[in-house]
Every structure is written in structure tokens, then in C-alpha cells.
Design a protein around this motif. Structure first.
Motif, mmCIF file in Angstrom:
data_model
loop_
_atom_site.group_PDB
_atom_site.id
_atom_site.type_symbol
_atom_site.label_atom_id
_atom_site.label_comp_id
_atom_site.label_asym_id
_atom_site.label_seq_id
_atom_site.Cartn_x
_atom_site.Cartn_y
_atom_site.Cartn_z
ATOM 1 N N ALA A 134 -14.937 -37.324 9.073
ATOM 2 C CA ALA A 134 -14.875 -36.379 10.190
ATOM 3 C C ALA A 134 -13.859 -36.849 11.229
ATOM 4 C CB ALA A 134 -16.250 -36.206 10.820
ATOM 5 N N ARG A 135 -13.830 -38.148 11.506
ATOM 6 C CA ARG A 135 -12.828 -38.676 12.436
ATOM 7 C C ARG A 135 -11.418 -38.490 11.877
ATOM 8 N NH1 ARG A 135 -16.991 -42.539 14.032
ATOM 9 N NH2 ARG A 135 -16.602 -43.836 12.212
ATOM 10 N N SER A 136 -11.259 -38.680 10.572
ATOM 11 C CA SER A 136 -9.938 -38.498 9.958
ATOM 12 C C SER A 136 -9.465 -37.061 10.089
ATOM 13 C CB SER A 136 -9.981 -38.910 8.488
ATOM 14 O OG SER A 136 -10.235 -40.287 8.344
ATOM 15 N N VAL A 137 -10.355 -36.107 9.853
ATOM 16 C CA VAL A 137 -9.995 -34.694 10.001
ATOM 17 C C VAL A 137 -9.587 -34.408 11.437
ATOM 18 C CG1 VAL A 137 -10.840 -32.323 9.894
ATOM 19 C CG2 VAL A 137 -11.450 -33.941 8.076
ATOM 20 N N ALA A 138 -10.385 -34.889 12.394
ATOM 21 C CA ALA A 138 -10.072 -34.658 13.803
ATOM 22 C C ALA A 138 -8.728 -35.272 14.171
ATOM 23 C CB ALA A 138 -11.174 -35.234 14.689
ATOM 24 N N GLU A 139 -8.436 -36.440 13.653
ATOM 25 C CA GLU A 139 -7.167 -37.116 13.944
ATOM 26 C C GLU A 139 -5.984 -36.302 13.433
ATOM 27 O OE1 GLU A 139 -4.332 -39.147 15.304
ATOM 28 O OE2 GLU A 139 -6.341 -39.942 15.727
ATOM 29 N N VAL A 140 -6.072 -35.806 12.203
ATOM 30 C CA VAL A 140 -4.992 -35.000 11.639
ATOM 31 C C VAL A 140 -4.788 -33.729 12.469
ATOM 32 C CG1 VAL A 140 -4.310 -33.579 9.666
ATOM 33 C CG2 VAL A 140 -5.202 -35.885 9.295
ATOM 34 N N CYS A 141 -5.882 -33.076 12.824
ATOM 35 C CA CYS A 141 -5.785 -31.836 13.601
ATOM 36 C C CYS A 141 -5.163 -32.084 14.961
ATOM 37 C CB CYS A 141 -7.171 -31.212 13.760
ATOM 38 S SG CYS A 141 -7.848 -30.485 12.252
ATOM 39 N N ALA A 171 -6.536 -27.451 17.363
ATOM 40 C CA ALA A 171 -7.369 -28.032 18.424
ATOM 41 C C ALA A 171 -8.829 -27.619 18.267
ATOM 42 C CB ALA A 171 -6.849 -27.617 19.795
ATOM 43 N N GLY A 172 -9.038 -26.373 17.845
ATOM 44 C CA GLY A 172 -10.412 -25.911 17.646
ATOM 45 C C GLY A 172 -11.145 -26.710 16.588
ATOM 46 N N PHE A 173 -10.485 -26.956 15.484
ATOM 47 C CA PHE A 173 -11.138 -27.737 14.427
ATOM 48 C C PHE A 173 -11.164 -29.233 14.754
ATOM 49 C CE2 PHE A 173 -10.261 -23.828 11.978
ATOM 50 C CZ PHE A 173 -11.568 -23.587 11.562
ATOM 51 N N ALA A 174 -10.225 -29.705 15.559
ATOM 52 C CA ALA A 174 -10.284 -31.103 16.005
ATOM 53 C C ALA A 174 -11.560 -31.343 16.802
ATOM 54 C CB ALA A 174 -9.059 -31.444 16.849
ATOM 55 N N GLU A 175 -11.833 -30.483 17.768
ATOM 56 C CA GLU A 175 -13.036 -30.672 18.584
ATOM 57 C C GLU A 175 -14.298 -30.537 17.749
ATOM 58 O OE1 GLU A 175 -14.914 -29.415 22.907
ATOM 59 O OE2 GLU A 175 -13.203 -28.267 22.120
ATOM 60 N N SER A 176 -14.263 -29.596 16.808
ATOM 61 C CA SER A 176 -15.424 -29.406 15.939
ATOM 62 C C SER A 176 -15.720 -30.662 15.130
ATOM 63 C CB SER A 176 -15.182 -28.213 15.004
ATOM 64 O OG SER A 176 -16.304 -27.981 14.202
ATOM 65 N N PHE A 177 -14.682 -31.284 14.586
ATOM 66 C CA PHE A 177 -14.917 -32.471 13.761
ATOM 67 C C PHE A 177 -15.184 -33.718 14.601
ATOM 68 C CE2 PHE A 177 -13.791 -29.820 10.234
ATOM 69 C CZ PHE A 177 -14.519 -30.378 9.187
ATOM 70 N N ALA A 246 -23.330 -29.568 8.747
ATOM 71 C CA ALA A 246 -22.541 -29.111 9.894
ATOM 72 C C ALA A 246 -21.053 -29.283 9.625
ATOM 73 C CB ALA A 246 -22.952 -29.886 11.149
ATOM 74 N N ALA A 247 -20.673 -30.418 9.043
ATOM 75 C CA ALA A 247 -19.262 -30.660 8.728
ATOM 76 C C ALA A 247 -18.779 -29.748 7.607
ATOM 77 C CB ALA A 247 -19.056 -32.123 8.353
ATOM 78 N N VAL A 248 -19.620 -29.548 6.596
ATOM 79 C CA VAL A 248 -19.197 -28.726 5.456
ATOM 80 C C VAL A 248 -19.140 -27.246 5.850
ATOM 81 C CG1 VAL A 248 -19.708 -28.103 3.061
ATOM 82 C CG2 VAL A 248 -20.060 -30.431 3.827
ATOM 83 N N LEU A 249 -19.962 -26.827 6.807
ATOM 84 C CA LEU A 249 -19.843 -25.455 7.319
ATOM 85 C C LEU A 249 -18.492 -25.247 7.999
ATOM 86 C CD1 LEU A 249 -23.365 -24.609 8.783
ATOM 87 C CD2 LEU A 249 -22.163 -23.372 6.970
ATOM 88 N N ASP A 250 -18.045 -26.248 8.766
ATOM 89 C CA ASP A 250 -16.710 -26.150 9.370
ATOM 90 C C ASP A 250 -15.626 -26.157 8.300
ATOM 91 O OD1 ASP A 250 -17.441 -25.935 12.051
ATOM 92 O OD2 ASP A 250 -17.671 -28.096 12.256
ATOM 93 N N LEU A 251 -15.822 -26.975 7.274
ATOM 94 C CA LEU A 251 -14.891 -26.963 6.139
ATOM 95 C C LEU A 251 -14.830 -25.572 5.524
ATOM 96 C CD1 LEU A 251 -13.176 -28.194 3.830
ATOM 97 C CD2 LEU A 251 -15.319 -28.903 2.759
ATOM 98 N N ARG A 252 -15.984 -24.931 5.390
ATOM 99 C CA ARG A 252 -16.002 -23.585 4.800
ATOM 100 C C ARG A 252 -15.185 -22.607 5.639
ATOM 101 N NH1 ARG A 252 -21.659 -20.861 3.030
ATOM 102 N NH2 ARG A 252 -22.013 -20.624 5.268
#
Length: 430
Positions: A134-141, A171-177, A246-252
Motif C-alpha cells: 500500500a505504501r508502494s502504491v501511494a509512493e508511485v501515485c 493524488a486521489g489514489f495516493a491518499e486512499s492507499f 479495503a485496499a483491493v476495493l481501491d484496486l478494483r
């Protein structure tokens, strides 16, 4: 099958019943086996501290447990149908190699707290993986939001609504992750409780050194009540699956956006070639199969949660029904984490089609800007809204996506993304 730990003299076993009782346990326990060995070593240390085994016996047992772990990793030892489960395999190996010393290892514990502690250690490891990805996803975003802000349509009801940007999307998905990573950490803190030493759920008539096993296994605290130790089985698994879900819902939702954006009708995104596959019959096709399977990955996570929840229609104390929870939690986490692990690379490498996104921004998408500007000038907003609606097709005169985005200065909007705030939140999780 080796001798059963619980076998009583004068009672024959029925092979059909044994198959039903064992189920897939010995196969599933391969996932827990190294954690079971680790917990057994800690338990032996605690037994030595209260004089149940000698220091020499404890060293020999721990040495043999380390050897068993090495053999399991190398494939020299296979956990298979010779054993009822992983617990039986450990005791059989110790007894074979160490005789009476091996027979003492189960003193003061039950298979109930044995599976609890192994499962708890496994859950902690998986939650750390979840927090890390989750931190990696947020970092990329965040990294992409900081360097590119291409105009694109913003949608409500899957209809063009207002001007947005790729920076806002990221930014939206960064905050989510960031939230997903924090939730994984919080769930890890919840499950970070040592159940070893609660035995079958009612304690034992020994002064077990539970503080020792708590420290040795790296738990944050002892799970004090033996009854609660049993009540928490399933409860903690559901909490972990909720954090994963919660994370996989955001992935979806990311996958849904990309599924739409990669169609010829949108044409906003090109995926890395490795994330697409070809058609078996249509030579012209490249299919977004990875994204589609990402979109589907919430299903096994939700199914695992539901299956465990249905098992928990039980009174207090241990019930054998809980055996069936192991396959669910393994299956759910495997699918969820495998899907999430691919996401950082996908987000880092997808390419936006700026021309197509600009072409999709139509004049009416500036109507909200027009209404807000009139309200700032003193026109009651509802009157400004109606006037803007009546002239929506002309709202884009003299405007560009860049001016619209720059004027959007409400905190978090395109003109004030507050990426520094998000980055500080992400940094604080480390």
C-alpha cells in the motif's frame, strides 16, 4: 499415517472418518509449518524456564527444530499424508530423533493454541506485506502527481462533468492507499497478541512463562484470557481480511478506470505491453487481462471473509468448525496480495494520451466554473447556477483546461493539491 496424538487405546479409527477429519489440513499446514516450528522453539524455552525440560534438553530440541525447518525449506522433509497435520509432524520428528525429550515438547500446550499462534504469526507477516505494498502504491501515485498534471475529463455518473487532471487522479489514489497502509498497520497492532500458553482455552496447572514466549516470538503483548484467545480465532482473521479488502476495493476502482480508459472509445491510456495478452483468434487484439483480473480480485477476498464469518456461529470455547477457516484466509490473502503486488509497476508505467483527453473536454464542462465566478461576484448561487445551465454550451469561451485547473484553489483541488501534506502522512507511516 503416523500415530495420532489423541488416539485412545481400544478405539479403532475409520479411514473414511479420518479423511473427513483431516481434510486438506496437512496440505494447508505447509503454509504455517515454519511458524509452528518457530513457536515450538519459543515454547520449549518457556518450559526450560520453569524446569519442565532441562537446559540441555531445550538446546537439543531447538537444534532439532532448526534442522526440521531447514529440511522443510530444502524439500528434504515433506509435510504429507503420513501426518494428520503439521503439529503431529513436528512432534513425530522430535520423538523419532530425541525420544522422551521429544515427547515432552507438548507439555502445557494444545493444538488449539499451537494453531492459534502459528496463524497469528502468519497473519502478522501478511499484514506487513499489505502495509508495504500500500505504501508502494501511494509512493508511485504521489511521484506521478508531482511531475505531470495533464488535463482530462472528470466524471460523475460516468458522464463528463468538469475539467480534472491526471495529477488529481493520482493524488486521489495516493491518499486512499496511505489510508490503506495505515489501516493495515492498525490491524497488525490489533492481532499482535500472543495466544501461546492458553492451551485448549482454559489455561493449565503450570506457571507457564508466557512473557518469555511473547518476547521470543516478537509479539507486542500477551493475549491474557484463554477464553478470549479462542474467541479471537476468526475475529482477527476477519479484521485482517477487512484491511486487505479495503485496499483491493481501491484496486478494483483503479482497474475499472483503466478498463474504460484503455478502450478505443476513450483512448486515454496505453498499458505496458507486459500487462496485456493477445487473442487466440483475433490477430488485431491486445486484451487488458491483467487489469480485468485485478478488477475481479476482490471476489476471493470477500468470499474468504464470508466463509469465516459463517463459521463463527458458535458458542465460546474451541470448536472443530474453525479448522475450515485456514483455507479461506490463505486463499483470500494470496489472491489479494498477488493482485496488489502488480499495481505499483502498472501505475508507474502506464502512459496517458494527452491528445485524446484534451479532445474529450467539451465547453459545457466549464459551466460550474462560470456559476462559481458569478456567485463570487455577488449573484446568488442558485441564480448563477440557472444562468450557467442555460448557456452551458458557451461556457468554454475564452477558457482553457489549464486556467480552469489553476483556478480550482479549494484545498485538495487541482490548484492546491496539498501533495506535501500527503507525502508527510506517508513518511509518518515508516
Amino acid at each position: 499415517m503416523t500415530d495420532l496424538l489423541w488416539q485412545k487405546s481400544g478405539v479403532a479409527t475409520d479411514a473414511r472418518i479420518m479423511r473427513f477429519l483431516a481434510g486438506d489440513d496437512v496440505v494447508l499446514d505447509r503454509e504455517l509449518f515454519l511458524y509452528d516450528i518457530e513457536a515450538s522453539a519459543a515454547h520449549v524455552g518457556g518450559l526450560a524456564n520453569i524446569g519442565i525440560v532441562s537446559e540441555d534438553e531445550a538446546r537439543a530440541i531447538r537444534r532439532e527444530l532448526a534442522s526440521l525447518a531447514d529440511d522443510f525449506r530444502s524439500g528434504a522433509f515433506v509435510l504429507d499424508e503420513r501426518f494428520e497435520d503439521g503439529h503431529s509432524a513436528i512432534e513425530a520428528r522430535l520423538t523419532e530423533r530425541l525420544g522422551d525429550s521429544g515427547r515432552r515438547v507438548h507439555t502445557g500446550r494444545s493444538r488449539n493454541d499451537q494453531v492459534l499462534v502459528a496463524s497469528r504469526l502468519w497473519l502478522k507477516a501478511r499484514l506487513r506485506e499489505l502495509a508495504d505494498v500500500a505504501r508502494s502504491v501511494a509512493e508511485v501515485c504521489l511521484a506521478r502527481a508531482e511531475v505531470e498534471a495533464l488535463p482530462m475529463p472528470g466524471y460523475t455518473h460516468v458522464q463528463r462533468a468538469v475539467v480534472s487532471s491526471t495529477a488529481m487522479w493520482f493524488a486521489g489514489f495516493a491518499e486512499s492507499f496511505i489510508d490503506n497502509a495505515q489501516r493495515a498497520d492498525q490491524t497488525l497492532a490489533l492481532v499482535d497478541a500472543n495466544p501461546l500458553g492458553t492451551a485448549a482455552g482454559y489455561g493449565v496447572n503450570l506457571p507457564l512463562d508466557r512473557d518469555h514466549t511473547t518476547r521470543a516470538l516478537g509479539f507486542g503483548r500477551m493475549q491474557v484470557s484463554p477464553i478470549y484467545a479462542q474467541l479471537s480465532r476468526g475475529k482477527f482473521e476477519i479484521a485482517a481480511l477487512d484491511a486487505l479488502g479495503a485496499a483491493v476495493l481501491d484496486l478494483r476502482r483503479i482497474a475499472w478506470d483503466l478498463s474504460l480508459f484503455t478502450t478505443a472509445e476513450f483512448g486515454f491510456v496505453t498499458l505496458p505491453a507486459e500487462f496485456t495478452t493477445g487473442s487466440s483468434i483475433m490477430p488485431n487484439k491486445r486484451n487488458p487481462d491483467v487489469v480485468e483480473l485485478m478488477r475481479a480480485s476482490y471476489a476471493p477476498v470477500a468470499a474468504a471473509r464470508t466463509e469465516i464469518e459463517q463459521l463463527l456461529s458458535l458458542p465460546s470455547g474451541y470448536q472443530r468448525d474453525l479448522q475450515l477457516s485456514k483455507g479461506s484466509i490463505f486463499h483470500g490473502f494470496r489472491h489479494g496480495l498477488d493482485a496488489l503486488a502488480l499495481l505499483p509497476d502498472l501505475l508507474a508505467r502506464l502512459q496517458w494520451n494527452e491528445t485524446a483527453m484534451r479532445a474529450a473536454i467539451e465547453p459545457s464542462m466549464y459551466a460550474t466554473d462560470v456559476a462559481i465566478e458569478a456567485a463570487v461576484a455577488g449573484v446568488p448561487f442558485r441564480d448563477a447556477y440557472r444562468a450557467a445551465a442555460d448557456s452551458a454550451s458557451e461556457a468554454g469561451q475564452g477558457r482553457t483546461p489549464e486556467t480552469s485547473l489553476a483556478a480550482r484553489t479549494s484545498p485538495g483541488a487541482a490548484g492546491d493539491l496539498r501533495l506535501d501534506v500527503l507525502r508527510e502522512r506517508l513518511r509518518a507511516l515508516d
